[in-house]
Design an enzyme around this catalytic site. Structure first.
Site, PDB file in Angstrom:
ATOM      1  CG  HIS A  53      -1.726   1.226   1.391  1.00  0.00           C
ATOM      2  ND1 HIS A  53      -2.555   1.783   0.445  1.00  0.00           N
ATOM      3  CD2 HIS A  53      -1.740   2.085   2.445  1.00  0.00           C
ATOM      4  CE1 HIS A  53      -3.051   2.922   0.913  1.00  0.00           C
ATOM      5  NE2 HIS A  53      -2.567   3.124   2.112  1.00  0.00           N
ATOM      6  CG  HIS A  77       0.335   7.111   4.003  1.00  0.00           C
ATOM      7  ND1 HIS A  77       0.827   6.242   3.060  1.00  0.00           N
ATOM      8  CD2 HIS A  77      -0.940   6.705   4.257  1.00  0.00           C
ATOM      9  CE1 HIS A  77      -0.112   5.357   2.741  1.00  0.00           C
ATOM     10  NE2 HIS A  77      -1.194   5.612   3.458  1.00  0.00           N
ATOM     11  CD  GLU A  81      -4.642   6.474  10.904  1.00  0.00           C
ATOM     12  OE1 GLU A  81      -4.378   7.655  10.615  1.00  0.00           O
ATOM     13  OE2 GLU A  81      -5.501   5.806  10.318  1.00  0.00           O
ATOM     14  CG  ASP A  82      -2.362   1.663  10.335  1.00  0.00           C
ATOM     15  OD1 ASP A  82      -3.228   2.026  11.147  1.00  0.00           O
ATOM     16  OD2 ASP A  82      -2.531   1.695   9.103  1.00  0.00           O
ATOM     17  CG  ASP A 146      -4.120   6.832   2.066  1.00  0.00           C
ATOM     18  OD1 ASP A 146      -3.879   5.619   1.899  1.00  0.00           O
ATOM     19  OD2 ASP A 146      -4.685   7.298   3.078  1.00  0.00           O
ATOM     20  CG  ASP A 266     -24.272  10.052 -27.374  1.00  0.00           C
ATOM     21  OD1 ASP A 266     -24.469  11.241 -27.654  1.00  0.00           O
ATOM     22  OD2 ASP A 266     -25.068   9.127 -27.634  1.00  0.00           O
TER      23      ASP A 266
END
Ligand code: MN
Length: 729
Positions: A53, A77, A81-82, A146, A266
């Site tokens: 990721h 990043h 947090e993780d 992200d 279109d």
């Protein structure tokens, strides 16, 4: 450039070196090794190593040609947090700039938040993120990368999460990418969201395009030859490129016109890239000599750039055999800005400098300024309104140009000039003719606002104003006035009760009991207390007793005097008021919220708590009344097979075919619901419509039924009646 199937750090380094030959390779390798270590052993829902990721996010940033700091922040990043990493440790490793970016990208946990509801916490997190972005726009660029990678891999989440995240992305992140001018990310986000939010439509559209691709190729080829010839004959150097418009934009256009894909015209368009502004205009002139332009479709975004700095000439011409098609003409520089927006600007600059006067940053700052001091929900409301691409351009008599969202009125114009002009606006002269406040603005209007000292904002102005700026100014004014009035009412009520007990306001103001009462209620001032009484959230007699020291021990003065303490009916306890179960709670008729939907409660005068769907238009109007808002939620396990069913009206559009009604009723019956009424209309050549009332238990039940109905052959569109429609398309 397409991402490699599995991004490696070497791919990223190669990519960066192409546009920054003297890149800081040490920083990038260090960030990579650090991230690899800390995320060691973590897996994504797809089953892949977590590190995929951050690597993919870094790749997207490298593809936007951002600097090493932004890419390092992309690699790191999720670290705070993780993983068990502190900002201090990070600062030692990577210095203050990268750390500041990652801190800004790290959400507050619900534990750290001052708000109780998840929604409010999320809104607050988002406001922090935007605030940090006004200092360093790389924050929001990493966030967008992200979100883009998360959307690309959304298929691994539960279906409800898929829809919720796609919704949020389409409402907030795609429009932000648009406002920052990053056309490439905006388009990909929209298409990904579209596939999750309208899977059947997406599939049908893709199939239709696939079937016509052969015709498209031939058509592309023929017209490209003609266009190349036109440029060459005039000695204009340039490239002509035929392209398929992105899926979501085709769908929006078809939906606006209420038609199906008829022909390649279109969904195909041309883009011509030339080397100078003069060549842009010259090329357009020559094209108009070849094919007549469609009146009203010529847009000169070079003379008047869009607020996100986008520049191009747009025109639609009547091509061979009378088919209209679109052409965009721009220079190389304009093209880079159209694709990468503020990121393009960033990569031209020296590392670490931010374009201070950038209109896109100014917009963000302005948005945060006008929503200062508002509740998280008001903030999100303003944000969503302001994010719609501005479409209408109007002038002051002096020739200053302002842009507005579609549907904006004279009132929006007045507030754009000055807050006081807005508050006192009574109408305007538009193109020399007098018109009232609610008149919608059209492109090119020359507007002269008229004011009067007697004028002041009204509640219904919130319906008239379409821009976030005007709405927040009106709301702020109303809020102030409402609060002043509530204080006055509260003071009168309390004084009366105090007199009954032989006390006076003067004697209790500032006394020890007052201090204790304010502290116990978490109120900042006596004014807040008076306003709470005036709004009916506190009962004056109980407050008076407490202040006079005559209250019975343990009794809470919490109930509004006028609300009878009736709990919900015992047999159907589907709604709860957080922290206070003595309110009478009922579902608002206007939006008829279903169990499972996001809801908001408002204390009404004397009727208890009205529960609205979060997206109900009336909630938007009640936003200036945060004092009356109260947190409500659906009771756990509220819905069972035996729960009372709720009537919902559905609107459908279909292509006429035999057996449609039978198919519809089969679907509804199979999902365990009943049709209570059904109205069908067909007309030659147009889509048929059905309006139907069905019974459902909750949101999931309704969604299942609607999903199955969308799958019925010939069905074009299924919508819940009164579903919230946006201010602008
Ligand atoms: Mn992430």
């Amino acid at each position: 450039m397409n991402a490699p199937a599995k991004v490696r750090i070497e791919d990223i380094l190669d990519r960066v070196e192409r546009y920054r030959p003297d890149m800081d390779e040490v920083l990038l390798r260090h960030a990579y090794v650090f991230a690899a270590n800390r995320h060691q052993g973590q897996v994504r829902r797809s089953g892949e190593a977590y590190l995929i990721h951050p690597l993919s996010v870094a790749w997207i940033l490298a593809d936007m040609e951002l600097d090493e700091v932004a890419i390092a922040a992309g690699l790191l990043h999720d670290i705070l947090e993780d993983t068990e990493t502190s900002p201090e440790e990070m600062e030692l490793e990577f210095g203050p700039v990268v750390t500041r970016l990652v801190v800004a990208l790290t959400k507050l946990s619900s534990f750290e938040s001052k708000y109780e509801s998840r929604e409010a916490t999320e809104a607050e997190n988002f406001r922090r993120l935007l605030l940090a972005s006004t200092d360093d726009v790389r924050v929001i660029l990493v966030k967008l990368a992200d979100r883009l990678h998360n959307m690309r891999t959304l298929g691994f989440l539960r279906p409800e999460r898929q829809v919720a995240i796609a919704r949020e992305t389409l409402d907030i992140y795609a429009p932000i990418a648009n406002r920052l001018g990053i056309g490439s990310i905006k388009a990909e986000l929209e298409d990904l969201c579209f596939r999750y939010l309208h899977p059947q439509d997406a599939e049908r559209l893709e199939k239709a395009i696939g079937q016509r691709s052969q015709a498209a190729e031939k058509w592309f080829g023929d017209l490209k030859v003609t266009l190349d010839g036109i440029l060459e004959k005039a000695g204009i150097a340039g490239t002509v490129e035929g392209r398929i418009k992105h899926l979501y934009s085709i769908w929006q256009k078809l939906k606006r016109q209420g038609v199906e894909v008829e022909s390649v015209f279109d969904f195909l368009a041309f883009r011509i890239i030339v080397s100078s502004v003069a060549d842009c205009y010259a090329a357009m002139g020559l094209i108009h000599q070849q094919w007549p332009p469609v009146p009203g479709r010529i847009k000169d975004y070079i003379a008047i750039p869009k607020p996100n700095a986008y520049q191009s000439l747009h025109t639609t011409v009547i091509g061979p055999e009378g088919h209209p098609f679109e052409i965009q003409i721009r220079t190389e520089d304009m093209h880079a800005i159209a694709e990468h927006g503020i990121a393009a600007h960033w990569s031209y600059k020296e590392r670490g400098s931010q374009p201070a006067d950038d209109s896109r940053i100014a917009w963000l700052r302005g948005l945060l300024d006008t929503t200062q001091g508002s509740s998280p929900r008001e903030f999100l409301d303003s944000l969503k309104v302001d994010l719609y691409p501005e479409e209408v351009y109007c002038f002051t008599p002096r020739g200053d140009v302002f842009s507005f969202p579609r549907g904006a009125t004279v009132l929006d114009f007045a507030y754009r000039i000055h807050t006081d002009v807005g508050h006192h606006c009574v109408g305007a002269t538009v193109n020399g003719r007098w018109v009232p406040l609610k008149t919608e603005l059209n492109n090119g209007d020359i507007v002269e606002v008229s004011t009067s000292n007697q004028q002041k904002p009204h509640h219904d102005w919130l319906d008239i104003a379409a821009s976030g700026r005007a709405r927040s100014k009106i709301r702020a004014w109303l809020k102030r006035e409402e609060k002043d009035r509530a204080e006055e009412v509260g003071r009168k009520l309390l004084e009366k009760e105090l007199r009954r007990l032989g006390k006076s306001w003067k004697r209790v103001a500032g006394c020890k009991e007052m201090e204790e009462l304010l502290k116990a209620r978490g109120m900042a001032s006596e004014e807040t207390l008076l306003a709470a009484i005036g709004f009916g959230r506190l009962a004056a007699p109980a407050v008076a007793e407490e202040l006079a020291g005559t209250a019975e021990a343990g009794r809470e003065p919490a109930l509004p005097a006028s609300v009878a303490p009736i709990a919900f009916r015992k047999e159907a306890p589907v709604l709860e008021v957080t922290g206070d179960s003595d309110f009478l709670v009922y579902r608002a008729k206007c939006c008829n919220p279903l169990p499972g939907e996001e809801i908001v409660g408002y204390v009404t005068r004397g009727k208890g708590v009205a529960v609205h769907s979060r997206s109900c238009p009336n909630v938007q109007k009640l936003l200036y009344h945060p004092e009356r808002e109260i947190e409500v939620r659906w009771a756990d396990g509220a819905v069972s097979e035996r729960s009372p069913k709720i009537r919902i009206e559905l609107d459908m559009r279909f292509r006429d075919r035999a057996g449609l009604l039978a198919a519809i009723s089969q679907v509804v019956a199979r999902e365990g619901s009943n049709i209570l009424s059904c109205n069908l209309h067909t007309a030659d050549g147009a889509l048929g419509t059905v309006t139907m009332t069905v019974e459902v238990r909750d949101k999931d039940h309704l969604n299942r039924i609607m999903d199955k109905l969308r799958g019925v052959e010939g069905m074009v569109d299924v919508e819940r009646r009164g579903a919230f429609r946006r201010v602008a398309p």
